[in-house]
Motif scaffolding. Structure first.
Motif: not given
Length: 308
Positions: A144-153, A140-142, A119-126
Protein backbone atom coordinates in the motif's frame (compact mmCIF):
# COMPACT_ATOMS: atom_id res chain seq x y z
CA UNK A 1 14.95 -65.73 31.38
CA UNK A 2 18.65 -66.54 31.29
CA UNK A 3 20.51 -66.89 34.57
CA UNK A 4 21.66 -63.57 36.00
CA UNK A 5 19.30 -61.51 33.85
CA UNK A 6 16.28 -59.66 35.17
CA UNK A 7 12.90 -61.06 34.14
CA UNK A 8 11.03 -58.97 31.62
CA UNK A 9 8.36 -56.73 33.16
CA UNK A 10 5.04 -56.29 31.44
CA UNK A 11 3.74 -52.70 31.54
CA UNK A 12 1.17 -52.18 34.23
CA UNK A 13 -2.46 -51.69 33.29
CA UNK A 14 -3.08 -48.10 32.31
CA UNK A 15 0.64 -47.35 31.89
CA UNK A 16 1.40 -46.31 28.30
CA UNK A 17 3.99 -48.44 26.59
CA UNK A 18 7.13 -46.47 25.68
CA UNK A 19 7.54 -45.86 21.97
CA UNK A 20 11.01 -46.98 20.78
CA UNK A 21 13.40 -44.38 19.47
CA UNK A 22 14.80 -45.20 16.08
CA UNK A 23 16.25 -42.01 14.60
CA UNK A 24 19.31 -40.61 16.29
CA UNK A 25 21.24 -38.78 13.59
CA UNK A 26 22.09 -35.30 14.79
CA UNK A 27 21.26 -36.16 18.39
CA UNK A 28 18.81 -38.42 20.18
CA UNK A 29 15.31 -38.03 18.83
CA UNK A 30 12.22 -38.27 20.97
CA UNK A 31 9.17 -40.08 19.72
CA UNK A 32 6.54 -37.82 18.20
CA UNK A 33 3.18 -37.38 19.80
CA UNK A 34 1.58 -39.19 16.87
CA UNK A 35 4.27 -41.82 16.61
CA UNK A 36 5.63 -40.31 13.41
CA UNK A 37 9.31 -41.03 12.72
CA UNK A 38 11.46 -38.19 11.50
CA UNK A 39 11.00 -37.64 7.76
CA UNK A 40 14.65 -36.78 7.17
CA UNK A 41 16.71 -38.76 9.66
CA UNK A 42 18.30 -42.01 8.79
CA UNK A 43 17.23 -45.42 9.97
CA UNK A 44 20.00 -46.56 12.31
CA UNK A 45 18.86 -50.07 13.18
CA UNK A 46 19.08 -53.11 10.95
CA UNK A 47 16.35 -54.29 8.59
CA UNK A 48 15.18 -56.83 11.13
CA UNK A 49 13.51 -54.21 13.32
CA UNK A 50 11.95 -51.21 11.64
CA UNK A 51 9.43 -48.59 12.57
CA UNK A 52 6.49 -48.22 10.24
CA UNK A 53 4.49 -45.07 9.59
CA UNK A 54 2.16 -45.86 12.49
CA UNK A 55 5.00 -45.84 14.99
CA UNK A 56 4.78 -49.61 15.65
CA UNK A 57 7.89 -51.75 15.66
CA UNK A 58 7.73 -54.89 13.56
CA UNK A 59 10.31 -57.65 13.28
CA UNK A 60 10.94 -59.25 9.92
CA UNK A 61 13.57 -61.40 8.37
CA UNK A 62 16.29 -59.29 6.73
CA UNK A 63 15.63 -58.79 3.06
CA UNK A 64 11.99 -59.86 3.34
CA UNK A 65 9.74 -58.05 0.83
CA UNK A 66 7.08 -57.74 3.53
CA UNK A 67 9.58 -56.03 5.80
CA UNK A 68 10.52 -53.50 3.14
CA UNK A 69 6.90 -52.75 2.29
CA UNK A 70 5.73 -52.38 5.88
CA UNK A 71 8.68 -50.21 6.84
CA UNK A 72 8.27 -47.81 3.92
CA UNK A 73 11.65 -48.71 2.37
CA UNK A 74 11.91 -50.35 -1.04
CA UNK A 75 14.31 -52.96 -2.35
CA UNK A 76 16.95 -50.29 -2.99
CA UNK A 77 17.26 -49.63 0.74
CA UNK A 78 16.24 -45.96 0.77
CA UNK A 79 17.37 -44.26 3.97
CA UNK A 80 14.68 -41.56 3.89
CA UNK A 81 10.95 -41.99 3.93
CA UNK A 82 8.78 -41.91 0.83
CA UNK A 83 7.49 -38.30 0.65
CA UNK A 84 4.04 -39.72 -0.04
CA UNK A 85 3.89 -41.12 3.49
CA UNK A 86 4.59 -37.76 5.16
CA UNK A 87 1.98 -35.50 6.65
CA UNK A 88 0.71 -32.87 4.24
CA UNK A 89 2.58 -30.01 5.92
CA UNK A 90 5.95 -31.69 6.58
CA UNK A 91 7.65 -30.81 3.30
CA UNK A 92 5.97 -27.41 3.15
CA UNK A 93 7.36 -26.62 6.61
CA UNK A 94 10.86 -27.69 5.58
CA UNK A 95 10.57 -25.76 2.34
CA UNK A 96 9.52 -22.56 4.12
CA UNK A 97 12.23 -22.99 6.75
CA UNK A 98 14.93 -23.41 4.11
CA UNK A 99 13.81 -20.33 2.17
CA UNK A 100 13.57 -18.30 5.38
CA UNK A 101 17.15 -19.19 6.28
CA UNK A 102 18.40 -18.18 2.84
CA UNK A 103 16.42 -14.94 3.02
CA UNK A 104 17.90 -14.21 6.43
CA UNK A 105 21.39 -14.69 5.02
CA UNK A 106 20.98 -12.89 1.69
CA UNK A 107 18.12 -10.37 1.73
CA UNK A 108 19.35 -6.86 2.48
CA UNK A 109 16.28 -4.83 1.46
CA UNK A 110 14.84 -4.56 4.96
CA UNK A 111 18.19 -3.76 6.60
CA UNK A 112 18.71 -0.46 4.77
CA UNK A 113 16.62 2.59 4.04
CA UNK A 114 16.44 2.19 0.26
CA UNK A 115 14.96 4.95 -1.90
CA UNK A 116 11.39 4.65 -3.14
CA UNK A 117 12.47 3.84 -6.71
CA UNK A 118 14.59 0.86 -5.67
CA UNK A 119 11.81 -0.63 -3.55
CA UNK A 120 9.20 -0.23 -6.30
CA UNK A 121 11.58 -1.58 -8.91
CA UNK A 122 12.19 -4.72 -6.87
CA UNK A 123 8.47 -5.33 -6.39
CA UNK A 124 7.64 -4.81 -10.06
CA UNK A 125 10.45 -7.02 -11.34
CA UNK A 126 9.36 -9.96 -9.23
CA UNK A 127 5.65 -9.48 -9.91
CA UNK A 128 6.37 -9.56 -13.65
CA UNK A 129 8.79 -12.48 -13.30
CA UNK A 130 5.79 -14.66 -12.47
CA UNK A 131 3.73 -13.61 -15.50
CA UNK A 132 2.68 -10.63 -17.63
CA UNK A 133 0.14 -8.47 -15.79
CA UNK A 134 -2.25 -5.60 -16.38
CA UNK A 135 -1.69 -2.21 -14.80
CA UNK A 136 -4.48 -2.79 -12.27
CA UNK A 137 -3.06 -6.20 -11.31
CA UNK A 138 0.32 -4.67 -10.62
CA UNK A 139 -1.25 -1.92 -8.52
CA UNK A 140 -3.08 -4.53 -6.43
CA UNK A 141 0.12 -6.48 -5.85
CA UNK A 142 2.23 -3.56 -4.65
CA UNK A 143 2.39 -2.82 -0.92
CA UNK A 144 0.00 0.00 0.00
CA UNK A 145 2.74 2.47 0.89
CA UNK A 146 4.23 2.06 -2.61
CA UNK A 147 1.07 1.83 -4.68
CA UNK A 148 -0.17 5.17 -3.33
CA UNK A 149 2.54 6.98 -5.33
CA UNK A 150 1.00 6.00 -8.66
CA UNK A 151 2.82 8.55 -10.83
CA UNK A 152 6.23 7.49 -9.58
CA UNK A 153 5.28 3.82 -9.94
CA UNK A 154 4.37 4.35 -13.60
CA UNK A 155 7.74 5.96 -14.21
CA UNK A 156 9.57 2.94 -12.82
CA UNK A 157 7.23 0.56 -14.68
CA UNK A 158 8.32 1.98 -18.04
CA UNK A 159 11.93 1.21 -17.07
CA UNK A 160 11.44 -2.46 -16.20
CA UNK A 161 8.56 -3.59 -18.44
CA UNK A 162 7.35 -3.67 -22.04
CA UNK A 163 3.70 -2.90 -22.74
CA UNK A 164 1.84 -5.45 -24.86
CA UNK A 165 -1.35 -3.92 -26.34
CA UNK A 166 -4.59 -5.94 -26.33
CA UNK A 167 -5.09 -8.30 -29.25
CA UNK A 168 -8.89 -8.35 -29.20
CA UNK A 169 -11.68 -6.08 -28.01
CA UNK A 170 -12.21 -8.23 -24.94
CA UNK A 171 -8.51 -8.43 -24.14
CA UNK A 172 -6.52 -6.13 -21.88
CA UNK A 173 -3.07 -4.72 -22.41
CA UNK A 174 -0.38 -6.26 -20.23
CA UNK A 175 3.14 -5.49 -19.10
CA UNK A 176 5.92 -8.07 -19.41
CA UNK A 177 9.38 -8.00 -17.93
CA UNK A 178 12.15 -6.61 -20.13
CA UNK A 179 14.71 -9.33 -20.99
CA UNK A 180 17.59 -7.37 -19.47
CA UNK A 181 15.68 -6.97 -16.18
CA UNK A 182 16.21 -10.62 -15.31
CA UNK A 183 19.56 -9.53 -13.93
CA UNK A 184 17.65 -8.17 -10.93
CA UNK A 185 15.69 -11.37 -10.36
CA UNK A 186 16.07 -13.03 -6.95
CA UNK A 187 14.88 -16.63 -6.80
CA UNK A 188 14.49 -16.31 -3.03
CA UNK A 189 12.32 -13.18 -3.14
CA UNK A 190 10.59 -13.11 0.24
CA UNK A 191 7.07 -12.31 -1.05
CA UNK A 192 6.85 -15.27 -3.42
CA UNK A 193 4.16 -17.81 -2.62
CA UNK A 194 5.41 -21.36 -3.38
CA UNK A 195 3.55 -21.63 -6.69
CA UNK A 196 4.58 -18.11 -7.73
CA UNK A 197 8.20 -18.82 -6.90
CA UNK A 198 8.14 -21.93 -9.09
CA UNK A 199 6.62 -20.00 -12.01
CA UNK A 200 9.11 -17.16 -11.69
CA UNK A 201 12.09 -19.50 -11.53
CA UNK A 202 10.78 -21.47 -14.49
CA UNK A 203 10.47 -18.24 -16.49
CA UNK A 204 13.98 -17.20 -15.46
CA UNK A 205 15.42 -20.50 -16.69
CA UNK A 206 13.43 -20.16 -19.94
CA UNK A 207 14.82 -16.66 -20.47
CA UNK A 208 18.35 -17.94 -19.84
CA UNK A 209 17.94 -20.81 -22.33
CA UNK A 210 16.50 -18.43 -24.92
CA UNK A 211 19.48 -16.10 -24.53
CA UNK A 212 21.92 -18.94 -24.98
CA UNK A 213 20.12 -20.15 -28.11
CA UNK A 214 20.31 -16.63 -29.51
CA UNK A 215 24.10 -16.78 -29.17
CA UNK A 216 24.54 -14.79 -25.95
CA UNK A 217 27.66 -15.81 -24.07
CA UNK A 218 27.01 -17.51 -20.77
CA UNK A 219 28.69 -14.76 -18.78
CA UNK A 220 26.66 -12.10 -20.62
CA UNK A 221 23.23 -13.54 -19.86
CA UNK A 222 21.07 -11.27 -17.72
CA UNK A 223 20.44 -14.13 -15.29
CA UNK A 224 22.21 -17.43 -14.77
CA UNK A 225 21.05 -20.41 -12.67
CA UNK A 226 24.25 -20.16 -10.64
CA UNK A 227 23.01 -16.77 -9.43
CA UNK A 228 20.88 -18.75 -6.98
CA UNK A 229 24.12 -19.55 -5.16
CA UNK A 230 25.63 -16.06 -5.37
CA UNK A 231 27.01 -14.65 -2.08
CA UNK A 232 25.09 -11.81 -0.41
CA UNK A 233 26.16 -8.22 -0.01
CA UNK A 234 27.61 -7.24 3.33
CA UNK A 235 24.82 -6.30 5.71
CA UNK A 236 24.95 -2.90 7.42
CA UNK A 237 25.75 -2.67 11.14
CA UNK A 238 24.59 -4.10 13.47
CA UNK A 239 23.66 -7.01 11.19
CA UNK A 240 27.04 -7.60 9.57
CA UNK A 241 27.57 -10.88 11.43
CA UNK A 242 24.20 -12.34 10.50
CA UNK A 243 25.71 -14.92 8.13
CA UNK A 244 27.58 -16.70 10.91
CA UNK A 245 24.62 -18.99 11.58
CA UNK A 246 25.28 -20.68 8.22
CA UNK A 247 28.31 -22.46 9.73
CA UNK A 248 26.51 -23.87 12.73
CA UNK A 249 26.58 -27.71 12.86
CA UNK A 250 22.77 -27.85 12.90
CA UNK A 251 22.67 -26.03 9.54
CA UNK A 252 25.26 -28.41 8.14
CA UNK A 253 23.10 -31.36 9.23
CA UNK A 254 20.02 -29.75 7.69
CA UNK A 255 21.81 -29.17 4.38
CA UNK A 256 23.15 -32.74 4.40
CA UNK A 257 19.71 -34.25 4.93
CA UNK A 258 18.08 -32.04 2.28
CA UNK A 259 20.60 -32.97 -0.40
CA UNK A 260 20.67 -36.68 0.48
CA UNK A 261 16.89 -36.84 0.54
CA UNK A 262 16.75 -35.36 -2.96
CA UNK A 263 19.43 -37.81 -4.10
CA UNK A 264 17.03 -40.62 -3.27
CA UNK A 265 13.88 -38.91 -4.60
CA UNK A 266 15.15 -36.85 -7.50
CA UNK A 267 11.79 -36.26 -9.15
CA UNK A 268 10.03 -34.82 -6.10
CA UNK A 269 9.39 -31.07 -6.77
CA UNK A 270 9.24 -30.06 -3.11
CA UNK A 271 12.56 -31.77 -2.39
CA UNK A 272 14.10 -30.06 -5.40
CA UNK A 273 13.08 -26.67 -4.04
CA UNK A 274 14.34 -27.50 -0.54
CA UNK A 275 17.66 -28.75 -1.91
CA UNK A 276 18.22 -25.55 -3.91
CA UNK A 277 17.85 -23.55 -0.70
CA UNK A 278 20.14 -25.98 1.08
CA UNK A 279 22.81 -25.60 -1.60
CA UNK A 280 22.58 -21.81 -1.32
CA UNK A 281 23.29 -22.14 2.42
CA UNK A 282 26.16 -24.54 1.70
CA UNK A 283 27.67 -22.17 -0.87
CA UNK A 284 27.50 -19.35 1.67
CA UNK A 285 29.05 -21.42 4.45
CA UNK A 286 31.90 -22.61 2.23
CA UNK A 287 32.82 -19.16 0.94
CA UNK A 288 35.64 -17.93 3.19
CA UNK A 289 35.77 -14.58 1.40
CA UNK A 290 32.23 -13.80 2.50
CA UNK A 291 32.96 -14.62 6.11
CA UNK A 292 36.24 -12.70 6.24
CA UNK A 293 34.51 -9.61 4.87
CA UNK A 294 31.44 -9.90 7.08
CA UNK A 295 33.29 -10.64 10.31
CA UNK A 296 35.77 -7.83 9.71
CA UNK A 297 32.85 -5.40 9.87
CA UNK A 298 31.87 -6.66 13.32
CA UNK A 299 35.39 -6.89 14.69
CA UNK A 300 35.63 -10.66 14.36
CA UNK A 301 38.65 -12.67 13.34
CA UNK A 302 39.03 -14.34 9.99
CA UNK A 303 36.89 -17.41 9.71
CA UNK A 304 38.17 -20.80 8.68
CA UNK A 305 36.48 -22.96 6.12
CA UNK A 306 34.12 -25.76 7.05
CA UNK A 307 35.55 -29.21 7.04
CA UNK A 308 33.54 -32.25 6.26
Amino acid sequence: AAKGSEPSREPSRGEPEETPRRYVEGGEATAGSEGEPSPTRRRTDGPGNVQNTSGNVQSHRAGSPDADADAGFNDDGFRYRDPGTLRAWDLECARSAARTLVGLAKDRVWLSNHPFEIRVRRELVHALAIEARTHSELSDLLPTNLASESNDVDKVLTQVAVYEPPRTLDDKGKYSLRPDMWREFDGFFHRFAPADGESALRNAVTAYIRSRKEGTLEEDCAWHPKDMLAPPQVAPPPFAGVVRFARHPSIAAFVHNCVCYLHERRHEPDLQDIAVSAMALAALALDDRVFVEHLRDVGGGESTGMRG
